[in-house]
Design an enzyme around this catalytic site. Structure first.
Site, PDB file in Angstrom:
ATOM      1  N   LYS A 215      15.312  60.132  45.837  1.00  0.00           N
ATOM      2  CA  LYS A 215      14.868  58.777  45.498  1.00  0.00           C
ATOM      3  C   LYS A 215      13.352  58.718  45.364  1.00  0.00           C
ATOM      4  O   LYS A 215      12.626  59.207  46.235  1.00  0.00           O
ATOM      5  CB  LYS A 215      15.339  57.798  46.579  1.00  0.00           C
ATOM      6  CG  LYS A 215      14.946  56.353  46.343  1.00  0.00           C
ATOM      7  CD  LYS A 215      15.568  55.461  47.408  1.00  0.00           C
ATOM      8  CE  LYS A 215      15.152  54.008  47.241  1.00  0.00           C
ATOM      9  NZ  LYS A 215      13.745  53.781  47.612  1.00  0.00           N
ATOM     10  N   HIS A 239       9.941  52.303  45.262  1.00  0.00           N
ATOM     11  CA  HIS A 239      10.082  51.832  46.654  1.00  0.00           C
ATOM     12  C   HIS A 239       9.839  50.335  46.758  1.00  0.00           C
ATOM     13  O   HIS A 239       9.205  49.845  47.693  1.00  0.00           O
ATOM     14  CB  HIS A 239       9.141  52.590  47.586  1.00  0.00           C
ATOM     15  CG  HIS A 239       9.656  52.702  49.004  1.00  0.00           C
ATOM     16  ND1 HIS A 239      10.568  53.658  49.380  1.00  0.00           N
ATOM     17  CD2 HIS A 239       9.404  51.960  50.121  1.00  0.00           C
ATOM     18  CE1 HIS A 239      10.841  53.514  50.667  1.00  0.00           C
ATOM     19  NE2 HIS A 239      10.157  52.486  51.132  1.00  0.00           N
ATOM     20  N   ARG A 242       6.286  48.868  47.285  1.00  0.00           N
ATOM     21  CA  ARG A 242       5.726  48.840  48.638  1.00  0.00           C
ATOM     22  C   ARG A 242       4.859  50.061  48.983  1.00  0.00           C
ATOM     23  O   ARG A 242       4.426  50.193  50.123  1.00  0.00           O
ATOM     24  CB  ARG A 242       6.866  48.719  49.656  1.00  0.00           C
ATOM     25  CG  ARG A 242       7.597  47.392  49.548  1.00  0.00           C
ATOM     26  CD  ARG A 242       8.875  47.373  50.345  1.00  0.00           C
ATOM     27  NE  ARG A 242       8.673  47.489  51.786  1.00  0.00           N
ATOM     28  CZ  ARG A 242       8.267  46.494  52.580  1.00  0.00           C
ATOM     29  NH1 ARG A 242       7.992  45.306  52.056  1.00  0.00           N
ATOM     30  NH2 ARG A 242       8.137  46.673  53.872  1.00  0.00           N
ATOM     31  N   ARG A 274      18.536  41.422  40.798  1.00  0.00           N
ATOM     32  CA  ARG A 274      18.857  40.231  41.585  1.00  0.00           C
ATOM     33  C   ARG A 274      20.295  39.745  41.389  1.00  0.00           C
ATOM     34  O   ARG A 274      20.811  39.019  42.230  1.00  0.00           O
ATOM     35  CB  ARG A 274      17.896  39.086  41.227  1.00  0.00           C
ATOM     36  CG  ARG A 274      16.428  39.418  41.474  1.00  0.00           C
ATOM     37  CD  ARG A 274      16.143  39.538  42.955  1.00  0.00           C
ATOM     38  NE  ARG A 274      14.749  39.891  43.229  1.00  0.00           N
ATOM     39  CZ  ARG A 274      14.333  41.098  43.559  1.00  0.00           C
ATOM     40  NH1 ARG A 274      15.213  42.104  43.643  1.00  0.00           N
ATOM     41  NH2 ARG A 274      13.069  41.346  43.814  1.00  0.00           N
ATOM     42  N   GLY A 293      18.256  46.155  46.784  1.00  0.00           N
ATOM     43  CA  GLY A 293      17.637  46.143  48.105  1.00  0.00           C
ATOM     44  C   GLY A 293      17.529  44.773  48.733  1.00  0.00           C
ATOM     45  O   GLY A 293      18.383  44.360  49.515  1.00  0.00           O
TER      46      GLY A 293
END
Length: 344
Positions: A215, A239, A242, A274, A293
């Site tokens: 990943k 990520h 982030r 989303r 996520g």
């Protein structure tokens, strides 16, 4: 459980950590790491959302795809949707701590299993994060994907040994976690991994008869390198915005990566997804599976396993409707022909 109730409860429980904005685009939480925001200016987080939002769908209704099949096969898994829950942990410092780490992991993994998909677990410090992750996968007889961060030295082997004890059949490493400031603050830095070292890790996983996901791939050359060292899958991911400010959105880089390596390695993507329409867009851009996520985290905090199940049910309904309106009977039939202005 209704998603409105899930979101309302999540907003109460995550106060000060996540505002549960109507449009989750990272604008209100820029620089809030730890927390749910993006690093620095938050541009990388916003790029994920805006890049995917810019992708438009061709509406087609002269067809017979009235009852689409949303199921798919990948990495030896039979999935009801081309969706996975992304590896996220640290409820206490990222999500407010209203529920325990164990309850969070059980909600995500259990909800995914009950709806015919699979969830991944995160890694980190304090130790209760990895303990909850491994314990959750073990409770479900290995139905989960433990992700291990790119630690240095003996800690890496120790974490993988813990992961192997869960009985999972797929393992991952989020190399995109390299440089996470939260880990630096805790005195436990992670670092990039050279291909020769990654190959040893992948070989170790393969010796267990399991598959390996890498990943954090954002360029064609690193996707090709992942194939060379034997990875079974890559996750096109920054990520969640982030770790590197000003990185491009994953929907921006995905088509070139898919053109270069699709059919040679399983392509997974995350970033800014989303709803079920976003899932369809990512599949059309070249992904085989889509990791989600923040929405899974919000659903788990807001409703635990019932909340996760409600979110997956919502995804299924949205994806099904979008497939009907674009003329896609199966996931395999989804391609760039359903995207406005893209034909290749």
């Amino acid at each position: 459980m209704d998603m409105k109730d899930v979101r309302k409860t999540a907003k109460e429980r995550m106060k000060g950590y996540c505002r549960m904005c109507p449009i989750c685009d990272g604008r209100a939480c820029s620089g809030e790491v730890p927390g749910m925001g993006g690093l620095g200016t938050g541009v990388a987080f916003r790029n994920n959302v805006t890049a995917l939002k810019a992708v438009q769908l061709n509406m087609r209704l002269l067809h017979d795809a009235t009852e689409p099949d949303t199921s798919t096969k990948a990495l030896g898994l039979d999935l009801s949707l081309p969706v996975m829950a992304a590896p996220i942990g640290g409820v206490s410092f990222n999500m407010g701590g209203a529920i325990s780490e164990d309850a969070y992991i059980d909600a995500v993994l259990g909800g995914c299993k009950s709806r015919g998909i699979i969830g991944a677990t995160g890694d980190g410090v304090p130790p209760f994060i990895v303990d909850a992750a491994m314990g959750g996968v073990k409770k479900l007889d290995g139905h989960g994907i433990p992700f291990i961060k790119p630690w240095d030295g003996a800690e890496l082997k120790e974490k993988f040994d813990l992961a192997f004890s869960t009985g999972a059949k797929i393992y991952g490493m989020d190399v995109d976690a390299a440089g996470l400031i939260t880990l630096r603050k805790m005195g436990r830095p992670v670092s990039p991994k050279p291909p020769v070292e990654l190959k040893k890790i992948i070989d170790m996983v393969h010796e267990k008869g399991a598959k390996f996901i890498l990943k954090g791939v954002m360029t064609v050359d690193e996707a090709e390198k992942a194939i060379e060292i034997g990875a079974d899958a890559i996750v096109v991911s920054n990520h969640g915005g982030r770790v590197l400010d000003h990185a491009p959105g994953t929907a921006t880089v995905l088509p070139a990566i898919a053109d270069a390596v699709k059919g040679k390695i399983c392509i997974i993507v995350d970033g800014g997804v989303r709803d079920g329409v976003d899932v369809l867009k990512m599949i059309a851009l070249g992904a085989e599976l889509v990791m989600i996520g923040r929405p899974f985290s919000q659903a788990a905090v807001g409703g635990e396993q019932e909340g996760v199940e409600a979110f997956i049910d919502q995804l299924t309904a949205q994806l099904t409707q979008a497939m009907v309106l674009t003329g896609c009977q199966t996931i395999d039939s989804v391609g760039r022909h359903i995207l406005y202005g893209m034909t290749k």
